[in-house]
Design a protein around this motif. Structure first.
Motif, short mmCIF file in Angstrom:
data_model
loop_
_atom_site.label_atom_id
_atom_site.label_comp_id
_atom_site.label_asym_id
_atom_site.label_seq_id
_atom_site.Cartn_x
_atom_site.Cartn_y
_atom_site.Cartn_z
N GLY A 1 -11.79 16.42 12.99
CA GLY A 1 -11.29 17.46 13.90
C GLY A 1 -12.03 18.77 13.74
N LEU A 2 -12.43 19.09 12.52
CA LEU A 2 -13.23 20.30 12.29
C LEU A 2 -14.58 20.20 12.98
N VAL A 3 -15.19 19.03 12.93
CA VAL A 3 -16.47 18.82 13.61
C VAL A 3 -16.29 18.97 15.12
N ARG B 1 0.85 -1.18 0.00
CA ARG B 1 0.00 0.00 0.00
C ARG B 1 0.89 1.24 0.00
N PRO B 2 0.63 2.20 -0.87
CA PRO B 2 1.44 3.43 -0.86
C PRO B 2 1.21 4.21 0.44
N ALA B 3 2.25 4.27 1.27
CA ALA B 3 2.11 4.82 2.62
C ALA B 3 1.76 6.30 2.63
N ILE B 4 2.41 7.09 1.79
CA ILE B 4 2.18 8.54 1.81
C ILE B 4 0.78 8.87 1.29
N GLN B 5 0.37 8.17 0.24
CA GLN B 5 -0.98 8.41 -0.30
C GLN B 5 -2.05 8.04 0.72
N TYR B 6 -1.88 6.90 1.38
CA TYR B 6 -2.85 6.46 2.39
C TYR B 6 -2.85 7.41 3.59
N ALA B 7 -1.66 7.85 4.01
CA ALA B 7 -1.57 8.77 5.14
C ALA B 7 -2.22 10.11 4.82
N SER B 8 -2.06 10.58 3.59
CA SER B 8 -2.69 11.84 3.19
C SER B 8 -4.21 11.73 3.20
N LYS B 9 -4.71 10.62 2.72
CA LYS B 9 -6.16 10.40 2.68
C LYS B 9 -6.73 10.35 4.09
N VAL B 10 -6.08 9.61 4.97
CA VAL B 10 -6.56 9.48 6.35
C VAL B 10 -6.40 10.82 7.09
N ALA B 11 -5.34 11.56 6.81
CA ALA B 11 -5.15 12.87 7.45
C ALA B 11 -6.29 13.81 7.08
N LEU B 12 -6.69 13.78 5.83
CA LEU B 12 -7.80 14.63 5.38
C LEU B 12 -9.10 14.23 6.09
N GLN B 13 -9.35 12.94 6.19
CA GLN B 13 -10.56 12.47 6.86
C GLN B 13 -10.53 12.81 8.35
N ALA B 14 -9.38 12.59 8.99
CA ALA B 14 -9.26 12.90 10.42
C ALA B 14 -9.34 14.40 10.65
N GLY B 15 -8.81 15.20 9.73
CA GLY B 15 -8.92 16.65 9.84
C GLY B 15 -10.37 17.11 9.75
N ALA B 16 -11.15 16.45 8.89
CA ALA B 16 -12.58 16.77 8.80
C ALA B 16 -13.28 16.44 10.11
N THR C 1 -15.72 22.56 15.98
CA THR C 1 -16.98 23.30 15.90
C THR C 1 -17.82 23.09 17.15
N LEU C 2 -17.87 21.86 17.64
CA LEU C 2 -18.61 21.58 18.87
C LEU C 2 -17.97 22.27 20.07
N GLN C 3 -16.64 22.24 20.13
CA GLN C 3 -15.96 22.94 21.23
C GLN C 3 -16.27 24.43 21.19
N ASN C 4 -16.28 25.00 20.00
CA ASN C 4 -16.55 26.42 19.84
C ASN C 4 -18.00 26.75 20.21
N ALA C 5 -18.91 25.89 19.81
CA ALA C 5 -20.33 26.16 20.07
C ALA C 5 -20.68 26.02 21.54
N LEU C 6 -20.02 25.12 22.24
CA LEU C 6 -20.37 24.87 23.64
C LEU C 6 -19.60 25.75 24.62
N GLY C 7 -18.58 26.44 24.15
CA GLY C 7 -17.79 27.28 25.04
C GLY C 7 -18.30 28.72 25.08
N MET D 1 -15.55 32.49 14.05
CA MET D 1 -14.12 32.33 13.74
C MET D 1 -13.36 31.62 14.85
N GLY D 2 -14.00 31.44 16.01
CA GLY D 2 -13.39 30.71 17.10
C GLY D 2 -13.07 29.27 16.75
N VAL D 3 -13.76 28.74 15.74
CA VAL D 3 -13.49 27.38 15.28
C VAL D 3 -12.04 27.28 14.82
#
Length: 155
Positions: free
Chosen positions: A30-32, A13-28, A35-41, A48-50
């Motif tokens: 993290g955005l959620v 499995r191409p390690a860098i390609q797989y890591a980039s894909k998972v990083a993007l998904q995990a970053g999404a 957003t919850l941390q920002n909304a509840l604080g 823009m606090g997000v």
């Protein structure tokens, strides 16, 4: 002396390609969470606090996802096996990263042990079922009963 592999049909499995894909998904994810941390604080940063206030969560999630995916793929490619040890190595690396963020070596070692154990058990239990090589179509045909074809006689 030649080594015996448990999985003779291993495909690298191409390690860098797989890591980039998972990083993007995990970053999404993290955005959620950000957003919850920002909304509840309570704060005066607005929407823009997000990014400004809790935005580190996005990068941290992306970094942990990329670290896990790259380490898992790299270890699997080096060993030429697909088993629970690869996931354990990835879990250890991601858990260690979590401890480094907390700036504590004991926390890093504990995170490494905890995530390695959790991911290793999850991967190992998936391999215990014995259906790792079964395609979704075969599983569907096995699950649904087939009705015998009855010829109608209209005489």
């Amino acid at each position: 002396m030649q080594e015996q592999n448990d999985s003779p049909s291993y495909e690298p499995r191409p390690a860098i390609q797989y890591a980039s894909k998972v990083a993007l998904q995990a970053g999404a994810l993290g955005l959620v969470v950000s957003t919850l941390q920002n909304a509840l604080g309570k704060h005066s940063h607005g929407a823009m606090g997000v990014v400004t206030r809790t935005g580190g969560t996005i990068g941290f999630f992306a970094a942990m996802g990329a670290t896990f995916a790259f380490t898992e793929s790299f270890v699997a490619n080096e060993r030429r096996k697909k088993d629970a040890i690869n996931g354990m190595a990835g879990g250890c690396a991601a858990g260690f990263l979590a401890g480094v963020r907390a700036r504590s070596v004991p926390t890093a070692i504990g995170g490494c042990a905890f995530l390695a154990a959790a991911v290793g058990i999850f991967d190992y239990s998936g391999q215990l079922t014995g259906e790792t090589g079964v395609s979704p179509e075969e599983r569907r045909k096995k699950f649904f009963k087939t009705k015998p074809f009855l010829e109608s006689t209209s005489e």
